[in-house]
Scaffold this motif. Structure first.
Motif, PDB file in Angstrom:
ATOM      1  N   GLU A 172       0.820  -1.204   0.000  1.00  0.00           N
ATOM      2  CA  GLU A 172       0.000   0.000   0.000  1.00  0.00           C
ATOM      3  C   GLU A 172       0.858   1.259   0.000  1.00  0.00           C
ATOM      4  O   GLU A 172       0.464   2.288  -0.573  1.00  0.00           O
ATOM      5  CB  GLU A 172      -0.932  -0.007   1.204  1.00  0.00           C
ATOM      6  N   SER A 173       2.023   1.204   0.586  1.00  0.00           N
ATOM      7  CA  SER A 173       2.927   2.352   0.565  1.00  0.00           C
ATOM      8  C   SER A 173       3.364   2.661  -0.858  1.00  0.00           C
ATOM      9  O   SER A 173       3.353   3.832  -1.284  1.00  0.00           O
ATOM     10  CB  SER A 173       4.148   2.077   1.445  1.00  0.00           C
ATOM     11  N   MET A 174       3.724   1.640  -1.619  1.00  0.00           N
ATOM     12  CA  MET A 174       4.136   1.873  -3.001  1.00  0.00           C
ATOM     13  C   MET A 174       2.955   2.346  -3.847  1.00  0.00           C
ATOM     14  O   MET A 174       3.112   3.232  -4.702  1.00  0.00           O
ATOM     15  CB  MET A 174       4.745   0.600  -3.587  1.00  0.00           C
ATOM     16  N   ASN A 175       1.774   1.794  -3.620  1.00  0.00           N
ATOM     17  CA  ASN A 175       0.599   2.258  -4.361  1.00  0.00           C
ATOM     18  C   ASN A 175       0.294   3.721  -4.056  1.00  0.00           C
ATOM     19  O   ASN A 175      -0.078   4.497  -4.949  1.00  0.00           O
ATOM     20  CB  ASN A 175      -0.626   1.404  -4.017  1.00  0.00           C
ATOM     21  N   THR A 176       0.444   4.103  -2.787  1.00  0.00           N
ATOM     22  CA  THR A 176       0.168   5.482  -2.404  1.00  0.00           C
ATOM     23  C   THR A 176       1.126   6.443  -3.097  1.00  0.00           C
ATOM     24  O   THR A 176       0.727   7.518  -3.554  1.00  0.00           O
ATOM     25  CB  THR A 176       0.263   5.636  -0.876  1.00  0.00           C
ATOM     26  N   MET A 177       2.398   6.050  -3.201  1.00  0.00           N
ATOM     27  CA  MET A 177       3.359   6.884  -3.921  1.00  0.00           C
ATOM     28  C   MET A 177       3.087   6.880  -5.422  1.00  0.00           C
ATOM     29  O   MET A 177       3.116   7.921  -6.078  1.00  0.00           O
ATOM     30  CB  MET A 177       4.785   6.385  -3.657  1.00  0.00           C
ATOM     31  N   ALA A 178       2.818   5.700  -5.975  1.00  0.00           N
ATOM     32  CA  ALA A 178       2.680   5.584  -7.422  1.00  0.00           C
ATOM     33  C   ALA A 178       1.401   6.218  -7.944  1.00  0.00           C
ATOM     34  O   ALA A 178       1.413   6.956  -8.937  1.00  0.00           O
ATOM     35  CB  ALA A 178       2.743   4.109  -7.829  1.00  0.00           C
ATOM     36  N   LEU A 179       0.297   5.914  -7.273  1.00  0.00           N
ATOM     37  CA  LEU A 179      -1.017   6.346  -7.776  1.00  0.00           C
ATOM     38  C   LEU A 179      -1.546   7.589  -7.073  1.00  0.00           C
ATOM     39  O   LEU A 179      -2.488   8.228  -7.564  1.00  0.00           O
ATOM     40  CB  LEU A 179      -2.022   5.213  -7.618  1.00  0.00           C
ATOM     41  N   ARG A 200      -6.638   4.807 -14.789  1.00  0.00           N
ATOM     42  CA  ARG A 200      -7.527   5.646 -13.992  1.00  0.00           C
ATOM     43  C   ARG A 200      -6.759   6.793 -13.336  1.00  0.00           C
ATOM     44  O   ARG A 200      -7.252   7.924 -13.237  1.00  0.00           O
ATOM     45  CB  ARG A 200      -8.236   4.797 -12.930  1.00  0.00           C
ATOM     46  N   ALA A 201      -5.535   6.490 -12.883  1.00  0.00           N
ATOM     47  CA  ALA A 201      -4.733   7.540 -12.259  1.00  0.00           C
ATOM     48  C   ALA A 201      -4.332   8.608 -13.272  1.00  0.00           C
ATOM     49  O   ALA A 201      -4.276   9.799 -12.944  1.00  0.00           O
ATOM     50  CB  ALA A 201      -3.489   6.929 -11.618  1.00  0.00           C
ATOM     51  N   PRO A 207      -4.853  12.652 -12.512  1.00  0.00           N
ATOM     52  CA  PRO A 207      -3.604  12.535 -11.743  1.00  0.00           C
ATOM     53  C   PRO A 207      -3.695  13.263 -10.404  1.00  0.00           C
ATOM     54  O   PRO A 207      -4.206  14.383 -10.327  1.00  0.00           O
ATOM     55  CB  PRO A 207      -2.560  13.191 -12.651  1.00  0.00           C
ATOM     56  N   ILE A 208      -3.215  12.599  -9.357  1.00  0.00           N
ATOM     57  CA  ILE A 208      -3.170  13.192  -8.025  1.00  0.00           C
ATOM     58  C   ILE A 208      -1.816  13.848  -7.839  1.00  0.00           C
ATOM     59  O   ILE A 208      -0.774  13.211  -8.029  1.00  0.00           O
ATOM     60  CB  ILE A 208      -3.429  12.137  -6.942  1.00  0.00           C
ATOM     61  N   ALA A 228       1.515  11.202 -11.763  1.00  0.00           N
ATOM     62  CA  ALA A 228       1.424  12.614 -12.124  1.00  0.00           C
ATOM     63  C   ALA A 228       2.750  13.140 -12.659  1.00  0.00           C
ATOM     64  O   ALA A 228       2.780  14.010 -13.539  1.00  0.00           O
ATOM     65  CB  ALA A 228       0.987  13.437 -10.915  1.00  0.00           C
ATOM     66  N   MET A 229       3.867  12.595 -12.161  1.00  0.00           N
ATOM     67  CA  MET A 229       5.183  13.032 -12.606  1.00  0.00           C
ATOM     68  C   MET A 229       5.415  12.730 -14.087  1.00  0.00           C
ATOM     69  O   MET A 229       6.157  13.439 -14.769  1.00  0.00           O
ATOM     70  CB  MET A 229       6.276  12.341 -11.779  1.00  0.00           C
ATOM     71  N   VAL A 230       4.813  11.646 -14.582  1.00  0.00           N
ATOM     72  CA  VAL A 230       5.073  11.232 -15.968  1.00  0.00           C
ATOM     73  C   VAL A 230       3.853  11.400 -16.863  1.00  0.00           C
ATOM     74  O   VAL A 230       3.887  11.011 -18.026  1.00  0.00           O
ATOM     75  CB  VAL A 230       5.552   9.762 -16.021  1.00  0.00           C
ATOM     76  N   ALA A 231       2.767  11.976 -16.339  1.00  0.00           N
ATOM     77  CA  ALA A 231       1.513  12.042 -17.097  1.00  0.00           C
ATOM     78  C   ALA A 231       1.687  12.720 -18.448  1.00  0.00           C
ATOM     79  O   ALA A 231       1.137  12.269 -19.456  1.00  0.00           O
ATOM     80  CB  ALA A 231       0.438  12.762 -16.272  1.00  0.00           C
ATOM     81  N   ASP A 232       2.488  13.797 -18.490  1.00  0.00           N
ATOM     82  CA  ASP A 232       2.625  14.525 -19.753  1.00  0.00           C
ATOM     83  C   ASP A 232       3.469  13.771 -20.774  1.00  0.00           C
ATOM     84  O   ASP A 232       3.510  14.144 -21.948  1.00  0.00           O
ATOM     85  CB  ASP A 232       3.215  15.913 -19.502  1.00  0.00           C
TER      86      ASP A 232
END
Length: 523
Positions: free
Chosen positions: A223-230, A295-296, A300-301, A307-311
């Motif tokens: 869950e820690s990695m998901n929280t950072m990633a998503l 979905r993320a 993006p959050i 969010a860092m790579v969305a663009d």
């Protein structure tokens, strides 16, 4: 995730009615002191140390065609020997360098001298070669899909790394996720409170026991990695069906990787049941992960990896690569990070004086109950960081991270050709009394420059996450997550254990050989 082929893995080659073979004589190492050339025709040759051919590297005796395989079969000296014990035995018998040769893979050269390890890593070049997870890479490639940072090679790896740098960044990049890491640590502590035993005491379970701490820690790491990633948790503590599918699929895939490393690679000839199981779990993980990433990306959050790579996600291919990177981080973090935290908390539990010193340091940095770790307070936790370093020295999470040589090297006086797979055994070097005085003693002060007990560590002698551009992709996150989780635990609990000792089993990583229970007593 640092990863390597396991020697114990080769024991499964005995399956299928192979006749028992008697023990074979061992190949003894040559004298340690190498003679120097006396060729009068060349002053340079006279000054240079002589080198021995790769065939002279010590190791188990070789049988034509089968090479070292008989030693791994019934009746062989390494049959059913645990991998860690096998490595320790080889180190005792052959010295700091030895080789293993098997019919179906590259020769493997094991190194336990920092000087040799340095030569291997310095020869890496811009695109180091590891060749891990071959079955996984073969399956993904057969589907026309990417293989991710861990399994990619060559230019494909370079492309993944360039995109991944946006997410992974440099040494301090993990600190930008400290708020999300803290949120995950707080969720973890609430979970621990819900699963620890009540005040009633029994002989089998002391009060406030968290049984099999690492199983809970796996949920935290996931869950820690998901929280950072998503950008937000996905509900593993609430037993969300989709989150459970991703978690269980990731656990299944990790087990498949372990078993594939334990078996003769018949999957290269036909799809074995184990290969098909790996393929199914791969599809589950990557298809589910892809849905989360899609979905993320739609919303993006702020502050998340997505969010860092969305663009940069301008095509299906880029979407696939981002999903591969997130999938890699999940695979490399759940078992590795949960094991790292378990080892740290165990060391603090069995050394209460170190635990108290670490607690006072945390309380000095975060004196109020509402204070949370930040990028400014983390640097103040120097003793806690030293505790983690020392825990990973004593309890190495990996034996070592391998490299396939791209050019010929001279190691310990032997000429090693290109194409040989070298495995630096950081696990053994970290317990070498010549490199670390009193190696069995938990002494965090050896890492603190201001301490009288500070010890300067030989370069390349301590590499729990590997080294260079192909070190464990989740290293910075695993360290920061462990510091934050440990700090939050120390602020709320006095920690003891009813599992003072344990051994380790080598899978893809070195894991405790039994469940470790902790008692979390409120302060």
């Amino acid at each position: 995730m640092a990863r390597h082929r396991l020697l114990s893995a080769l024991q499964s080659a005995a399956a299928g009615g192979v006749p028992i073979l008697s023990r074979l004589p061992r190949h003894r190492p040559p004298p340690l002191h190498l003679c120097r050339s006396t060729a009068a025709s060349s002053a340079a040759a006279a000054a240079a140390p002589a080198t021995l051919p790769f065939s002279a590297v010590p190791g188990p005796s070789v049988v034509p065609l089968l090479r070292n395989l008989p030693h791994m079969l019934p009746g062989g000296r390494y049959f059913k020997m645990p991998a860690i014990q096998q490595l320790e035995l080889c180190r005792q018998e052959y010295g700091p360098i030895w080789k293993i040769e098997l019919p179906w893979q590259r020769p493997m050269l094991f190194l336990a001298r920092p000087e040799d390890v340095k030569e291997v890593f310095l020869a890496d070049g811009p695109i180091p070669k590891r060749q891990d997870f071959e079955a996984f890479a073969a399956y993904r490639t057969s589907r026309g899909l990417g293989v991710g940072i861990a399994a990619a090679e060559g230019e494909q790896w370079k492309e993944y790394r360039e995109l991944g740098q946006t997410v992974l960044g440099g040494p301090q990049s993990a600190l930008r996720y400290v708020d999300k890491i803290t949120d995950a640590a707080d969720m973890f502590i609430r979970h621990l409170r819900s699963v620890r035993g009540g005040p009633q005491s029994t002989e089998q379970a002391p009060p406030y026991t968290v049984s099999n701490f690492q199983e809970s820690a796996k949920l935290w790491a996931f869950e820690s990695m998901n929280t950072m990633a998503l950008g937000a948790p996905i509900g593993i503590y609430e037993r969300d069906a989709e989150a459970a599918r991703l978690f269980n699929g990731t656990m299944e895939l990790f087990e498949c990787f372990t078993e594939l490393n334990q078996a003769v690679p018949l999957w290269r000839v036909f799809p074995t049941p184990l290969y098909r199981r790996m393929a199914r779990s791969t599809d589950v993980v990557w298809d589910t992960c892809s849905q989360y990433v899609r979905r993320a990306l739609a919303e993006p959050i702020s502050g998340s990896m997505v969010a860092m790579v969305a663009d940069q996600v301008t095509s299906d291919r880029k979407l696939m690569m981002v999903t591969d990177i997130i999938g890699d981080l999940l695979l490399s973090s759940i078992d590795t990070t949960s094991t790292t935290l378990t080892y740290l908390i165990h060391c603090l539990a069995v050394h209460p004086e170190c635990q108290e010193r670490a607690r006072q340091e945390v309380l000095a940095a975060l004196p109020s109950a509402g204070d949370q770790p930040t990028a400014d307070t983390i640097p103040q936790l120097s003793y806690l960081k030293a505790c983690l370093k020392e825990a990973l020295r004593i309890h190495h999470v990996t034996a070592g991270v391998g490299r396939v040589l791209s050019k010929e090297l001279v190691l310990s006086g032997y000429t090693v050709p290109a194409g040989v797979r070298c495995v630096p055994l950081s696990m053994l070097m970290a317990l070498d009394p010549h490199l670390f005085p009193e190696p069995e003693r938990f002494l965090p002060e050896r890492w603190l420059r201001a301490s009288p007990q500070y010890q300067k560590v030989a370069q390349y002698a301590y590499l729990p996450f590997g080294h260079g551009p192909r070190m464990c992709v989740g290293r910075r996150f695993a360290e920061l997550e462990s510091w934050v989780a440990a700090a939050q635990l120390l602020r709320q609990f006095r920690i003891t254990t009813s599992t003072p000792e344990f051994g380790k089993v080598m899978k893809l990583i070195n894991m405790p050989d039994r469940p470790i229970d902790f008692q979390l007593n409120d302060l």
